[in-house]
Write a protein that holds these residues in place. Structure first.
Motif, PDB file in Angstrom:
ATOM      1  N   PRO A  97      87.652  -5.034  38.809  1.00 38.97           N
ATOM      2  CA  PRO A  97      87.396  -4.030  39.847  1.00 38.97           C
ATOM      3  C   PRO A  97      86.812  -2.775  39.237  1.00 38.97           C
ATOM      4  N   ASN A  98      86.062  -2.027  40.069  1.00 38.83           N
ATOM      5  CA  ASN A  98      85.517  -0.768  39.566  1.00 38.83           C
ATOM      6  C   ASN A  98      86.610   0.284  39.558  1.00 38.83           C
ATOM      7  N   GLU A  99      86.250   1.462  39.092  1.00 35.38           N
ATOM      8  CA  GLU A  99      87.278   2.466  38.858  1.00 35.38           C
ATOM      9  C   GLU A  99      87.960   2.900  40.132  1.00 35.38           C
ATOM     10  N   ASP A 100      87.271   2.794  41.266  1.00 40.22           N
ATOM     11  CA  ASP A 100      87.891   3.170  42.530  1.00 40.22           C
ATOM     12  C   ASP A 100      88.450   1.961  43.255  1.00 40.22           C
ATOM     13  N   ASN A 101      88.445   0.802  42.571  1.00 41.71           N
ATOM     14  CA  ASN A 101      88.970  -0.432  43.146  1.00 41.71           C
ATOM     15  C   ASN A 101      88.294  -0.789  44.460  1.00 41.71           C
ATOM     16  N   LYS A 102      86.981  -0.505  44.534  1.00 38.75           N
ATOM     17  CA  LYS A 102      86.234  -0.845  45.739  1.00 38.75           C
ATOM     18  C   LYS A 102      85.749  -2.273  45.627  1.00 38.75           C
ATOM     19  N   PRO A 103      85.654  -2.992  46.745  1.00 37.05           N
ATOM     20  CA  PRO A 103      85.149  -4.361  46.713  1.00 37.05           C
ATOM     21  C   PRO A 103      83.665  -4.369  46.390  1.00 37.05           C
ATOM     22  N   HIS A 104      83.234  -5.520  45.887  1.00 36.34           N
ATOM     23  CA  HIS A 104      81.802  -5.674  45.595  1.00 36.34           C
ATOM     24  C   HIS A 104      81.034  -5.831  46.898  1.00 36.34           C
ATOM     25  N   ASP A 105      80.079  -4.963  47.126  1.00 39.68           N
ATOM     26  CA  ASP A 105      79.227  -5.023  48.324  1.00 39.68           C
ATOM     27  C   ASP A 105      77.888  -5.628  47.911  1.00 39.68           C
ATOM     28  N   ALA A 106      77.565  -6.785  48.458  1.00 36.12           N
ATOM     29  CA  ALA A 106      76.336  -7.488  48.064  1.00 36.12           C
ATOM     30  C   ALA A 106      75.108  -6.965  48.764  1.00 36.12           C
ATOM     31  N   SER A 107      75.200  -5.771  49.327  1.00 35.59           N
ATOM     32  CA  SER A 107      74.008  -5.213  49.966  1.00 35.59           C
ATOM     33  C   SER A 107      72.910  -4.933  48.954  1.00 35.59           C
ATOM     34  N   THR A 108      73.286  -4.814  47.676  1.00 34.79           N
ATOM     35  CA  THR A 108      72.266  -4.777  46.634  1.00 34.79           C
ATOM     36  C   THR A 108      72.084  -6.208  46.144  1.00 34.79           C
ATOM     37  N   ASN A 152      82.166 -14.463  47.145  1.00 39.76           N
ATOM     38  CA  ASN A 152      82.633 -13.213  46.540  1.00 39.76           C
ATOM     39  C   ASN A 152      81.735 -12.028  46.860  1.00 39.76           C
ATOM     40  N   ASN A 153      80.957 -12.135  47.937  1.00 51.62           N
ATOM     41  CA  ASN A 153      80.101 -11.036  48.371  1.00 51.62           C
ATOM     42  C   ASN A 153      80.506 -10.591  49.770  1.00 51.62           C
ATOM     43  N   THR A 154      80.557  -9.298  49.955  1.00 55.67           N
ATOM     44  CA  THR A 154      80.676  -8.748  51.306  1.00 55.67           C
ATOM     45  C   THR A 154      79.402  -7.969  51.599  1.00 55.67           C
TER      46      THR A 154
END
Length: 1099
Positions: free
Chosen positions: A382-393, A301-303
């Motif tokens: 999902p977040n308010e902008d429906n962006k995917p979760h980015d696991a860069s953090t 579940n990480n991109t």
């Protein structure tokens, strides 16, 4: 698909971005069995290019400069193994039929399909890219559209807004800022400070100050409601969430990415709710034979929006396709693990880096404040902008597992004046570095990332990472444990050296004598010396940097004295600067003085004034080996050699029965040359165009090179030509220690230039110059001295560096230790060499020019001089009839792998003290016998001379000491039974004035009068009386047979059988007995198999 006619299995790669081409390159490289054929399609019209460097495109507007591989790389690939189609999009994927179809009607059947479709720019709900003036920042097409729009006539002095203050947003802002038509740039970010996913508030504030200092406006904690357009329908402004209208002509959306999974969804592959093609640990999708890598893949579940995780995926997949099953067996397939998310970039002119678990402190605080309650699993929200979760953090990524799960502590350094911020996260006990962030100064990034990856407990206090080491980088061994082995030859630990100081030793010589440390190969001497100095300082004993007891000054001071006073001999130097004007010197100061004289005046080291100062290698212009023979290493500049010269080396080796080996410095070493053969060997080599390689001297050894632009398709600089030029310039130059160079034609670093005393690496702007690296017992990575140096300036910088080293280093100090001991380190060296802080650069260049101008080939000078050749006789009394040139082997030879080499030394050596009383007849019955002439020793008032004579089967060394007369001892050193004492340096004790000879093998010093070993009581030699009678030299000797029974060559010659017996019986006693017809004193010497810590033995 693979058929009987087509042995290849087809892999279709969808996408030719950075990750796609990485997979293709790696698979082509690893597929040595030619199992696969790759077909790739790319919707862009360009070949694979570096998206990370999009900002540079604004400057040069040439996409080819961004290409990851030049166009001819594609043309050179085997078309049966690799086919590519650009400007062609894969429109459909049939998982069951193993078929893809493109928008141009092409159908491709595959065995495996790899999806590397990348990502699109994430857009807020109000964004409409069809509106003129609205752009994203993802690919060349986006950039070209932005450039074309910004350069329109009516856009002069326009305003631009970048939405997003993360990595991508700052890159876009810098690119827009540099456009000449843009007057004002504003960055809008939802968080209070920029780079909120890489930095905390304090770090972000430092970046914010730099952004604002450039004239860029930053609006933090701000969001946008809509894009405002004018009557023509083009962008005219943005309405912020508080209703404020912000005028602008261009808006660039850089708020993040969204995986491109449309093709996968259409084909029925499982995709994550927030975007991304679901893959397992093997990177396989929900469909058999289909894989996904890069930004389009969702793993656990990480991109990942960084390039590094995508490259790692490409590595894993290429490895598994090619290496899991091979002709040499199977290998466990690699699996996806938490990737390294460390980043280091220059954004808006600011160096920024984050590594490891850089938000560990916040993560732990949240965990403590809000413990997780047991509940039923829920779908991700999902977040308010429906962006995917980015696991860069990252969450928890690095450090020892136990430490990472526990509490943490942070060390912070903030310099708002210099624009520097550092925050490092440690485990609560300070034993593990977990992560950190840097702004302004990222010089330690590589080192710190390596520490985090190793997950190893730290051996220095955490404060050193912020404040630096208080030791000033002095390699004093303070960080070593007591049981750390310092001398591997004699298995001497640091603790033993420390105890020796506590027991009263007050110098390196004392420690050598008591522990034997440093008396083997000598590689441990620099570290041992530093340990001794550090321990003496702890004990309150004044530490001296004097050259030796004969000179109450350092080598650098003595160098200046010799240079200023223009002194040109050891005698003159001793009179001007020695503690005793009439002293001879010792095995420490004589070679150091010889080196100084060569570095300044470069007279031939075999001249009478200099010959006695040289260690054996320099004395005979070749490297002495353990059986008393020598190795010959001709110079091969840059490692480049013609076939004709290779043939000559082979012919010489066969003619003289030499063992041959390729050296690490790209030369050929010829081993086993007898001393008497050296001039003849050199003549044949000189006639073939070779010169001395100075492998025997403390001088330039080699300048190693890769093939560079001569052959390599990656070559940027002519590394071979540069290496030859450097080696030809500095060949023969003596220095405090040996020094080596390397030249690499590109950053692939095939010549290992960063492991040398000086190294050059080609860049597209010139040469990067690295200095003060070395291998050996204490390896050190070279340090960058100067970057992008134009070729025309390289030699002058090198002149200054080498001459400054020669002038200021201590005796036997490699460049690495020299730099570490220098106050100010590399910054000081840069100021001296590059900025001419001391005003001596012109002098250093002049001195080097003069020194280079004195070069001559030392071998050729011997070949052309009969008098010098006389010094190479094995025995001076066997070169006239009837015993002309009767040579005696010093050790048994054995054949191994088709070549002859000396028999092994025994791993164990005996305490062996030979005395006159060991000879069966009393000295009153000995007689004076002529063994040589005075002319054979070539006596001179400039220095000592020596020669060996043969008497029966015995060998005797004779020495002449100016003002003191003639002396003689047995030729064999009893430590390793090497017949080499006539090669040793003759010195005098500064206190008693007694004379001794220092064995060239391991520096055992034998008194010329008593035969006692002055620095190792386990050994002793027999001295003999010698006198001059007219032109003859006479020795008082017993009969041949009586002497042979005690010191005969055949009795003590090293033999393989003995070494094998000793090796098999390490726990038993082996009796070494005399020949049946002889006896030796009252007792038989017995080796008792004691451990190396025995006080009477020296291994």
């Amino acid at each position: 698909m693979a058929t009987e006619e087509n042995q290849y299995k087809t892999i279709v790669v969808v996408g030719l971005g950075m990750v796609g081409i990485a997979f293709i390159e790696k698979l082509l490289d690893l597929d040595t069995g030619h199992q696969y054929r790759i077909v790739t399609c790319s919707e862009e019209r360009h070949l694979a290019y570096n998206r990370v460097a999009l900002t540079e495109y604004f400057q040069h507007r040439n996409v080819e400069k961004l290409y990851l591989n030049p166009a001819d790389w594609y043309a050179k690939q085997d078309p049966d193994r690799f086919a590519f189609h650009i400007g062609e999009t894969v429109a459909s994927l049939d998982c069951d039929a193993h078929l893809v179809e493109t928008d141009k009607g092409r159908s491709i059947t595959y065995d495996y399909c790899v999806l590397a479709t990348g990502s699109d720019a994430a857009l807020p709900s109000y964004a409409d890219l069809s509106v003129p003036g609205a752009f994203v920042y993802r690919n060349i097409s986006d950039i070209n559209g932005l450039l074309e729009y910004a350069e329109k006539e009516d856009m002069k002095d326009c305003s631009a807004v970048v939405l997003g203050g993360g990595l991508l947003g700052l890159e876009a802002a810098k690119a827009v800022y540099d456009l000449p038509t843009i007057k004002d740039v504003t960055i809008i970010h939802r968080q209070a400070y920029p780079l909120s996913r890489q930095l905390d508030a304090q770090g972000g504030e430092i970046v914010l100050r730099r952004i604002e200092a450039m004239g860029v406006t930053f609006l933090g904690s701000t969001s946008v409601q809509r894009v405002v357009t004018n009557d023509q329908g083009v962008v005219s402004g943005l309405e912020l969430s508080d209703g404020t209208l912000l005028n602008c002509n261009i808006v660039v959306f850089a708020i993040g990415i969204t995986p491109r999974d449309y093709l996968a969804r259409k084909a029925g592959l499982a995709c994550a709710p927030r975007g991304g093609i679901v893959v397992n640990d093997d990177l396989q999708t929900s469909a058999k034979d289909i894989y996904a890598i890069g930004e389009c893949a969702s793993w656990k579940n990480n991109t990942y929006g960084l390039i590094a995780p995508g490259i790692e995926m490409a590595d894993i997949l290429a490895f598994n396709f090619t290496q899991a099953q091979t002709q040499v067996g199977s290998f466990k397939p690699r699996q996806m693990n938490n990737p390294d998310l460390s980043t280091k970039l220059k954004l808006m002119g600011v160096d920024v880096a984050s590594f490891g678990d850089y938000f560990a402190e916040q993560r732990i605080q949240v965990k403590v404040a809000k413990p997780v309650k047991q509940s039923a699993p829920q779908d991700p929200v999902p977040n308010e902008d429906n962006k995917p979760h980015d696991a860069s953090t990252p969450k928890k990524r690095h450090g020892a597992a136990a430490a990472a799960d526990g509490p943490v502590e942070a060390l912070t350094y903030r310099d708002p004046f210099g624009g520097v911020y550092k925050k490092y996260i440690f485990s609560a006990d300070g034993k593990y570095l977990l992560g950190g962030m840097m702004v302004g100064d990222t010089s330690d990034y590589v080192k710190l990332v390596a520490l985090v990856k190793k997950k190893k407990a730290l051996d220095v206090p955490p404060s050193q990472f912020i404040l630096g080491s208080r030791s000033g980088q002095d390699d004093s061994g303070g960080d070593l444990d007591e049981d750390a082995q310092i001398c591997s030859c004699h298995n001497v630990s640091k603790g033993r050296i420390v105890q020796c100081i506590r027991d009263g030793a007050q110098s390196v010589a004392d420690v050598k004598s008591k522990t034997k440390a440093g008396s083997g190969c000598g590689g441990c001497v620099p570290l041992m010396t530093n340990i001794v100095k550090a321990e003496l300082k702890k004990a309150g004993i004044a530490v001296s940097n004097h050259l030796c007891p004969h000179f109450a000054m350092s080598r650098a001071d003595l160098f200046n004295v010799v240079k200023i006073k223009k002194l040109k001999s050891m005698t003159a130097i001793m009179e001007a600067a020695g503690t005793n004007p009439r002293a001879l010197g010792c095995e420490i100061c004589k070679p150091a003085v010889g080196s100084i004289l060569s570095s300044l005046w470069n007279e031939h080291i075999m001249d009478p004034a200099h010959h006695s100062n040289q260690d054996t290698n320099d004395r005979f212009l070749a490297n002495i080996q353990r059986n008393g023979t020598f190795s010959v290493v001709p110079r091969v500049p840059g490692g480049e050699i013609t076939p004709d010269k290779l043939v000559v080396l082979g012919q010489v080796a066969k003619k003289y029965g030499l063992y041959t080996k390729i050296t690490g410095g790209q030369r050929v070493d010829l081993f086993g040359a007898e001393k008497a053969d050296l001039p003849s060997i050199w003549k044949e080599l000189v006639d073939a165009g070779f010169e001395s390689g100075h492998a025997y001297g403390k001088a330039l050894r080699t300048v190693k090179s890769c093939v560079g632009t001569s052959w390599c398709r990656y070559g940027i600089g002519d590394s071979v030509g540069m290496a030859i030029r450097l080696e030809e310039r500095y060949k023969g130059i003596r220095s405090p220690h040996k020094f080596k160079g390397g030249v690499s034609g590109c950053v692939r670093e095939c010549a290992e230039a960063q492991g040398k005393d000086f190294g050059l690496i080609a860049t597209d702007k010139g040469w990067n110059i690295f200095v003060c690296g070395n291998g050996g017992a204490t390896p050190r990575h070279a340090t960058l001295l100067a970057a992008d140096v134009p070729p025309s300036r390289v030699l002058r910088i090198m002149d200054r560096f080498i001459m400054y080293y020669i002038s200021t280093a201590d005796k036997l100090m490699r460049t690495a230790r020299w730099l570490e001991a220098m106050d100010g380190g590399i910054e000081k060296l840069r100021r001296v060499i590059l900025d001419d802080e001391l005003g001596i650069c012109a002098d250093l260049e002049r001195d080097m020019d003069e020194l280079v101008g004195t070069y001559y080939d030392e071998w050729k000078a011997v070949v052309n001089d009969q008098e010098r050749q006389r010094k190479f006789r094995q025995f001076v009394n066997t070169v006239v009839p009837p015993r002309q040139d009767q040579r005696v082997p010093q050790a048994e030879n054995i054949v191994e792998r088709g070549q002859s080499r000396p028999a092994d030394w025994s791993k164990h050596t005996d305490a062996l003290i030979l005395r006159e009383t060991d000879i069966s007849i009393p000295k009153t019955q000995w007689t004076w016998r002529k063994v040589a002439t005075i002319h054979d020793l070539s006596p001179t008032e400039s220095g000592t001379t020596s020669a060996a004579v043969r008497f029966g089967d015995s060998q005797i060394a004779i020495f002449h000491v100016p003002g003191r007369g003639y002396f003689a001892t047995q030729q064999m050193c009893p430590h390793r039974r090497a017949f080499v004492l006539d090669h040793g340096i003759v010195g005098d004790d500064p206190k008693s004035g007694s004379l001794y000879v220092s064995c060239p093998m391991h520096k055992r010093n034998f008194d010329l009068t008593s035969g006692e070993c002055l620095n190792d009581e386990s050994y002793g030699v027999i001295p003999f009386q010698v006198k001059a009678d007219g032109e003859d030299l006479l020795l008082l000797l017993p009969e041949e047979g009586d002497l042979d029974a005690v010191i005969g060559t055949s009795r003590w010659m090293v033999r393989q059988a003995e070494a094998e017996v000793r090796g098999r019986t390490a726990d038993a006693s082996v009796e070494i007995v005399s020949p049946p017809e002889a006896s030796i004193g009252q007792e038989t010497t017995v080796w008792n198999g004691s451990s190396c810590s025995g006080p009477d033995l020296d291994w």
